[in-house]
Write an enzyme that holds these catalytic residues in place. Structure first.
Site, short mmCIF file in Angstrom:
data_model
loop_
_atom_site.label_atom_id
_atom_site.label_comp_id
_atom_site.label_asym_id
_atom_site.label_seq_id
_atom_site.Cartn_x
_atom_site.Cartn_y
_atom_site.Cartn_z
N LYS A 114 0.89 -1.01 0.02
CA LYS A 114 -0.11 -0.15 0.32
C LYS A 114 0.95 1.57 -0.06
O LYS A 114 0.37 2.58 -0.76
CB LYS A 114 -0.91 0.08 1.16
CG LYS A 114 -2.21 -1.22 1.02
CD LYS A 114 -3.19 -0.74 1.91
CE LYS A 114 -4.49 -1.30 1.85
NZ LYS A 114 -5.61 -1.60 2.90
N LYS A 195 -4.75 -8.55 -6.88
CA LYS A 195 -6.02 -8.62 -6.40
C LYS A 195 -6.97 -8.04 -6.24
O LYS A 195 -6.58 -6.59 -6.43
CB LYS A 195 -4.94 -8.44 -4.30
CG LYS A 195 -6.89 -8.65 -3.52
CD LYS A 195 -5.75 -8.91 -2.38
CE LYS A 195 -6.65 -7.29 -1.62
NZ LYS A 195 -8.20 -6.71 -1.24
N LYS A 198 -10.55 -2.68 -4.06
CA LYS A 198 -11.35 -1.04 -3.73
C LYS A 198 -10.86 -0.46 -3.95
O LYS A 198 -11.29 0.33 -4.14
CB LYS A 198 -12.38 -0.73 -1.96
CG LYS A 198 -13.33 -1.68 -1.54
CD LYS A 198 -14.17 -1.52 -0.41
CE LYS A 198 -14.20 -2.53 0.81
NZ LYS A 198 -13.28 -2.20 0.74
#
Ligand code: ATP
Ligand code: LTN
Length: 339
Positions: A114, A195, A198
């Protein structure tokens, strides 16, 4: 005694089919299990670990509560609440921060993934797993149903629980991660090696959101990435495979399998006579739409009664406080804080 189950989901965007398959759909099943006492949380404090538009975040939280109800979660059977409505989470995270070595956080792969995408890496993003440990531990949780990506975070919560118990005496239950045997990692339709998530769902063709309209769902699936087998003269074999070249086909088959509740053999049988990937994609689109359409319809009804949604959130927060506040008092006392 019932086993306590705790799980959470961020209101960072409308949930996608990966969240549904890997998490929320399993929660609805758990809810019907008389041996489980289930708590499901909208983790808005976790969403703040990357920049958010305040108005959008608030709307998404309400929208997610409505979606919980639309998929079949029932506030009379499970505890459904918003993380920031219960101050135990933020307070508990601070206490756990003060017993968690920073080296443990530096090892978290989700933080590495991230943080690459962030212009400025916020302290909260590094600390995210400690907040998650607080969510889990202050509710005396036995089981944490999550997708594959969260396994490392649950392991960290276990380590924190053990460390606390060692230093301050037996206090926290050491929780178990519960990862689904299949569908625990649905991949992006645009790139089946990463993956579905969102935070990437603004990328066209990446995700199928639960509230997307059928035309968009069909388009995204028909354009999804498969291998070049479809370009050959022979119809490609449509089978489950671990081959990275076949990751796109495998992903579509997995979505189809979970949503139809069929065995792998039965799924392969369904496509034994397929003329190409087009047939597979059409079938997947049909199944996905048949699952999402009723959810979308219920959601649009539920979201129109804002006052009722707010009442249910309050009710959930009260139930959550009644469970977690005594454990927080216990921990503060053991750590030497005056009460
Ligand atoms: P974000 O991109 O904002 O981190 P996310 O899509 O990863 O969001 P979360 O809110 O972090 O979703 O996760 C909610 C639940 O859904 C977790 O249990 C997580 O393991 C599961 N989950 C997330 N993505 C997938 C996926 N692609 N396949 C299966 N399960 C998933
Ligand atoms: N970090 C998780 C969401 C989450 C969670 C939790 C899951 C926050 N707190 C507690 C299980 C238990 C995620 O992003 N998927």
């Amino acid at each position: 005694m019932k086993r306590r189950v705790f799980s959470g989901i961020q209101p960072s965007d409308v949930i996608h089919i990966g969240n549904y398959i890997g998490a929320v759909r399993r929660w609805v099943e758990l809810q019907e299990n008389p041996e489980k006492d289930n708590i499901f949380c909208i983790v808005d404090l976790h969403a703040l670990t990357v920049p958010q538009d305040p108005l959008v975040l608030r709307d998404r939280t309400l929208e997610l509560m409505a979606l919980f109800l639309a998929v079949g979660l029932d506030p009379m059977k499970s505890t459904l609440f918003v993380q920031s409505h219960v101050t135990v989470h933020a307070e508990g995270a601070w206490l756990l921060n003060c017993i968690t070595p920073i080296g443990w956080l530096n090892k978290m792969t989700q933080f590495k993934d991230k943080s690459i995408k962030q212009e400025t890496i916020l302290t909260g993003l590094l600390d995210y797993p400690v907040l998650m440990a607080a969510d889990i531990l202050f509710y005396d949780t036995h089981e944490v149903p999550v997708g594959e990506d969260q396994k490392q975070h649950v392991e960290l919560a276990r380590n924190i629980a053990e460390r606390f118990n060692y230093h301050y005496g037996e206090t926290f239950i050491v929780p178990e991660p519960m990862i689904g045997s299949y569908g625990a990692r649905i991949m992006g339709l645009d790139d089946p090696t990463s993956k579905m998530s969102k935070s990437s769902s603004h990328i066209k063709g990446h995700a199928i959101r639960l509230l997307d309209d059928p035309k968009d769902i069909e388009r995204a699936i028909m354009r999804s990435k498969t291998d070049s087998g479809s370009m050959t003269d022979h119809a490609p074999e449509i089978r489950f495979s671990k081959d990275i070249e076949k990751a796109g086909v495998n992903n579509l088959l997995t979505i189809y399998q979970v949503l139809t509740s069929k065995s792998q053999e039965a799924v392969e049988q369904d496509f034994a006579n397929a003329r190409g990937y087009g047939d597979l994609k059409k079938a997947v689109a049909e199944v996905v739409i048949s699952v999402t359409e009723p959810i979308r319809a219920r959601h649009s009804e539920i979201i129109s009664d804002r006052a009722e949604l707010e009442r249910l959130m309050k009710l959930g927060a009260e139930k959550a406080r009644a469970i977690s506040e005594p454990r927080l008092r216990d921990v503060k006392h053991k750590m030497g804080l005056s009460l």
